[in-house]
Design a protein around this motif. Structure first.
Motif, short mmCIF file in Angstrom:
data_model
loop_
_atom_site.label_atom_id
_atom_site.label_comp_id
_atom_site.label_asym_id
_atom_site.label_seq_id
_atom_site.Cartn_x
_atom_site.Cartn_y
_atom_site.Cartn_z
N ALA A 111 -6.17 13.66 12.94
CA ALA A 111 -6.26 12.66 14.01
C ALA A 111 -7.38 13.00 14.99
O ALA A 111 -7.99 12.10 15.57
CB ALA A 111 -4.94 12.56 14.73
N ASP A 112 -7.65 14.27 15.21
CA ASP A 112 -8.71 14.65 16.15
C ASP A 112 -10.10 14.28 15.62
O ASP A 112 -10.94 13.83 16.38
CB ASP A 112 -8.65 16.16 16.42
CG ASP A 112 -7.37 16.57 17.14
OD1 ASP A 112 -6.80 15.69 17.84
OD2 ASP A 112 -6.95 17.71 16.99
N LYS A 113 -10.33 14.45 14.36
CA LYS A 113 -11.63 14.10 13.80
C LYS A 113 -11.82 12.59 13.70
O LYS A 113 -12.90 12.08 13.82
CB LYS A 113 -11.78 14.73 12.41
CG LYS A 113 -11.95 16.24 12.47
CD LYS A 113 -12.16 16.79 11.11
CE LYS A 113 -12.30 18.31 11.19
NZ LYS A 113 -12.45 18.91 9.87
N ALA A 114 -10.73 11.87 13.50
CA ALA A 114 -10.81 10.42 13.40
C ALA A 114 -11.10 9.79 14.77
O ALA A 114 -11.70 8.73 14.84
CB ALA A 114 -9.50 9.86 12.85
N ASP A 148 0.84 -1.19 0.00
CA ASP A 148 0.00 0.00 0.00
C ASP A 148 0.88 1.24 0.00
O ASP A 148 1.15 1.84 1.03
CB ASP A 148 -0.92 -0.02 1.22
CG ASP A 148 -1.91 1.13 1.23
OD1 ASP A 148 -2.14 1.72 0.16
OD2 ASP A 148 -2.41 1.46 2.31
N LEU A 149 1.33 1.66 -1.17
CA LEU A 149 2.22 2.81 -1.25
C LEU A 149 1.46 4.13 -1.09
O LEU A 149 2.02 5.11 -0.63
CB LEU A 149 2.97 2.79 -2.58
CG LEU A 149 3.92 1.62 -2.77
CD1 LEU A 149 4.55 1.68 -4.15
CD2 LEU A 149 4.98 1.61 -1.69
N ASP A 150 0.18 4.15 -1.48
CA ASP A 150 -0.58 5.39 -1.39
C ASP A 150 -1.21 5.59 -0.02
O ASP A 150 -1.60 6.70 0.33
CB ASP A 150 -1.69 5.41 -2.45
CG ASP A 150 -1.11 5.43 -3.85
OD1 ASP A 150 -0.05 6.08 -4.02
OD2 ASP A 150 -1.70 4.82 -4.75
N GLY A 151 -1.33 4.55 0.78
CA GLY A 151 -1.96 4.66 2.09
C GLY A 151 -1.21 5.57 3.03
O GLY A 151 -1.80 6.40 3.72
N ALA A 152 0.10 5.45 3.07
CA ALA A 152 0.90 6.29 3.96
C ALA A 152 0.86 7.75 3.51
O ALA A 152 0.85 8.66 4.34
CB ALA A 152 2.33 5.80 4.01
N ALA A 153 0.81 7.98 2.21
CA ALA A 153 0.74 9.35 1.70
C ALA A 153 -0.60 9.99 2.03
O ALA A 153 -0.68 11.17 2.33
CB ALA A 153 0.98 9.36 0.20
N ALA A 154 -1.68 9.22 1.99
CA ALA A 154 -3.00 9.76 2.29
C ALA A 154 -3.24 9.85 3.78
O ALA A 154 -3.99 10.71 4.25
CB ALA A 154 -4.08 8.90 1.64
N ARG A 155 -2.61 8.99 4.56
CA ARG A 155 -2.81 8.96 6.01
C ARG A 155 -2.32 10.24 6.68
O ARG A 155 -2.86 10.66 7.70
CB ARG A 155 -2.09 7.75 6.60
CG ARG A 155 -2.60 7.37 7.95
CD ARG A 155 -1.99 6.06 8.43
NE ARG A 155 -1.97 5.04 7.39
CZ ARG A 155 -0.91 4.34 7.05
NH1 ARG A 155 0.23 4.51 7.66
NH2 ARG A 155 -0.98 3.44 6.09
N ILE A 156 -1.32 10.89 6.11
CA ILE A 156 -0.80 12.11 6.70
C ILE A 156 -1.80 13.25 6.58
O ILE A 156 -1.78 14.20 7.36
CB ILE A 156 0.56 12.49 6.05
CG1 ILE A 156 1.29 13.54 6.85
CG2 ILE A 156 0.37 12.96 4.63
CD1 ILE A 156 1.82 13.06 8.14
N LEU A 157 -2.73 13.15 5.64
CA LEU A 157 -3.72 14.21 5.43
C LEU A 157 -4.94 14.08 6.33
O LEU A 157 -5.71 15.01 6.47
CB LEU A 157 -4.17 14.22 3.97
CG LEU A 157 -3.04 14.45 2.96
CD1 LEU A 157 -3.57 14.28 1.55
CD2 LEU A 157 -2.41 15.81 3.16
N ILE A 158 -5.13 12.92 6.96
CA ILE A 158 -6.29 12.70 7.82
C ILE A 158 -6.04 13.35 9.17
O ILE A 158 -4.99 13.16 9.77
CB ILE A 158 -6.54 11.19 8.00
CG1 ILE A 158 -6.86 10.56 6.64
CG2 ILE A 158 -7.67 10.95 8.99
CD1 ILE A 158 -6.91 9.05 6.68
#
Length: 50
Positions: A45-48, A33-43
Motif C-alpha cells: 500500500a505504501d508504494k501504491a 474477479d476471483l484472482d483480483g482479491a488474491a493478488a491485491r493482498i500482495l501489493i
C-alpha cells in the motif's frame, strides 16, 4: 413424524433462500474477479500511494 410437517417446509425455504442469495450475488458481479482479491493482498500500500 409430526416434526416433518415443520422441518420439511423450513428446509425447503432455507434452500430457496440460499439459492436466491447465490443468484443475486452472481447477477451483481460478485464472482467476476476471483484472482483480483488474491493478488491485491500482495501489493504494498505504501508504494501504491507514491
Amino acid at each position: 413424524m409430526a416434526m416433518l410437517v415443520y422441518l420439511l417446509p423450513l428446509a425447503l425455504f432455507l434452500g430457496a433462500l440460499g439459492l436466491t442469495a447465490f443468484l443475486w450475488a452472481l447477477r451483481n458481479g460478485q464472482y467476476e474477479d476471483l484472482d483480483g482479491a488474491a493478488a491485491r493482498i500482495l501489493i504494498d500500500a505504501d508504494k501504491a500511494a507514491e
